[in-house]
Design a protein around this motif. Structure first.
Motif, short mmCIF file in Angstrom:
data_model
loop_
_atom_site.label_atom_id
_atom_site.label_comp_id
_atom_site.label_asym_id
_atom_site.label_seq_id
_atom_site.Cartn_x
_atom_site.Cartn_y
_atom_site.Cartn_z
N UNK A 165 0.84 -1.19 0.00
CA UNK A 165 0.00 0.00 0.00
C UNK A 165 0.88 1.24 0.00
N UNK A 166 0.57 2.14 -0.94
CA UNK A 166 1.34 3.36 -1.15
C UNK A 166 0.44 4.58 -1.05
N UNK A 167 1.04 5.72 -0.83
CA UNK A 167 0.27 6.95 -0.75
C UNK A 167 -0.20 7.38 -2.15
N UNK A 168 -1.35 8.04 -2.16
CA UNK A 168 -1.90 8.59 -3.39
C UNK A 168 -2.34 10.03 -3.11
N UNK A 169 -2.19 10.87 -4.09
CA UNK A 169 -2.49 12.29 -3.94
C UNK A 169 -3.91 12.51 -3.39
N UNK A 175 -6.77 9.43 1.71
CA UNK A 175 -6.43 8.57 2.85
C UNK A 175 -6.67 7.16 2.30
N UNK A 176 -5.59 6.50 1.94
CA UNK A 176 -5.68 5.22 1.23
C UNK A 176 -5.91 4.05 2.18
N UNK A 177 -6.26 2.91 1.60
CA UNK A 177 -6.53 1.69 2.38
C UNK A 177 -5.37 1.37 3.31
N UNK A 192 -6.90 18.97 2.48
CA UNK A 192 -6.73 18.76 1.04
C UNK A 192 -7.26 17.42 0.55
N UNK A 193 -7.60 16.50 1.44
CA UNK A 193 -8.04 15.18 0.96
C UNK A 193 -9.45 15.24 0.39
N UNK A 194 -9.67 14.38 -0.62
CA UNK A 194 -10.98 14.31 -1.26
C UNK A 194 -11.65 12.96 -1.05
N UNK A 195 -10.86 11.93 -0.67
CA UNK A 195 -11.48 10.62 -0.46
C UNK A 195 -10.78 9.84 0.64
N UNK A 196 -11.57 8.95 1.25
CA UNK A 196 -11.07 8.02 2.26
C UNK A 196 -11.44 6.63 1.79
N UNK A 197 -10.42 5.79 1.59
CA UNK A 197 -10.64 4.44 1.04
C UNK A 197 -11.01 3.43 2.12
N UNK A 198 -11.47 2.26 1.66
CA UNK A 198 -11.86 1.19 2.57
C UNK A 198 -10.69 0.77 3.46
N UNK A 199 -11.02 0.36 4.67
CA UNK A 199 -10.05 -0.15 5.65
C UNK A 199 -8.97 0.85 6.07
N UNK A 200 -9.15 2.14 5.78
CA UNK A 200 -8.14 3.14 6.12
C UNK A 200 -7.85 3.16 7.63
N UNK A 201 -8.88 2.94 8.44
CA UNK A 201 -8.73 2.96 9.90
C UNK A 201 -9.09 1.61 10.52
N UNK A 236 -16.76 2.04 1.82
CA UNK A 236 -17.25 1.16 2.87
C UNK A 236 -16.12 0.62 3.72
N UNK A 237 -16.41 0.42 4.98
CA UNK A 237 -15.46 -0.13 5.94
C UNK A 237 -14.23 0.75 6.16
N UNK A 238 -14.29 2.02 5.80
CA UNK A 238 -13.17 2.93 6.02
C UNK A 238 -12.84 3.04 7.50
N UNK A 239 -13.90 2.97 8.32
CA UNK A 239 -13.72 3.09 9.75
C UNK A 239 -14.08 1.79 10.42
#
Length: 183
Positions: A125-129, A132-134, A151-160, A180-183
């Motif tokens: 898993x790598x950072x993306x502009x 908040x990535x998985x 500045x973030x526009x999206x939060x991906x699944x399983x981020x937290x 889904x399942x970001x949190x």
């Protein structure tokens, strides 16, 4: 009169030495590709160049900082370092990190750097502009409070995922997508 001046000066030096011995909080000015201060367990740093956070925090402070306020740019290398400070390494193993309050409000997340989490040789898993990535904060169980970048526009699944100690997350108004399942 001279004896009194010498006695008074000696007393002031003595008080200064006693005060310095008791004061464990010292301010450290950082340099290199960033700026800021570390005072006791609090660090306020500007990361001017993504991938350089490790150069701004001395090794002996890495696992003692509990409050971290950052501005500037972060990539995967920096996120990996923050994860270690927050209790979880690149392999998902527990670290000695004590970071409980993380303020990324003025951060721009950029693409690049090392993977911050490796699930297997084929799953990194790598950072993306602006994302908040998985698995970005997966198992970071020292974290209690986090302020995400404006500045973030999206939060991906399983981020937290498995962040059992987080009690508050501040999300900016620019977020348009939470998977889904970001949190």
């Amino acid at each position: 009169m001279n004896k009194l001046k010498i006695l008074f000066s000696s007393y002031l030096i003595f008080l200064t030495l006693i005060g310095c011995g008791k004061n464990e909080e010292t301010e450290i000015n950082v340099g290199g590709s960033g700026s800021g201060t570390i005072t006791g367990t609090t660090a306020k740093l500007d990361v001017e160049k993504a991938g350089t956070l490790t150069n701004l925090i001395p090794k002996d402070k890495k696992y003692t900082i509990t409050n971290l306020v950052l501005s500037g740019e972060l990539n995967g290398t920096d996120i990996k370092f923050i994860r270690e400070m927050a209790g979880c390494d690149v392999d998902g193993e527990t670290t000695a990190g004590k970071l409980s309050n993380l303020d990324l409000t003025d951060i721009n997340i950029v693409t690049g750097g090392e993977p911050y989490y490796v699930l297997s040789s084929s799953s990194t898993y790598n950072s993306q502009k602006n994302t908040i990535t998985s698995y970005m904060f997966y198992k970071c169980n020292s974290l209690n409070h986090i302020k995400l970048p404006n500045s973030i526009t999206s939060i991906e699944d399983d981020a937290f995922k498995e962040c059992t100690t987080i009690t508050s997350i501040t999300i900016g108004n620019g977020v348009t997508s939470v998977e889904g399942y970001a949190f």
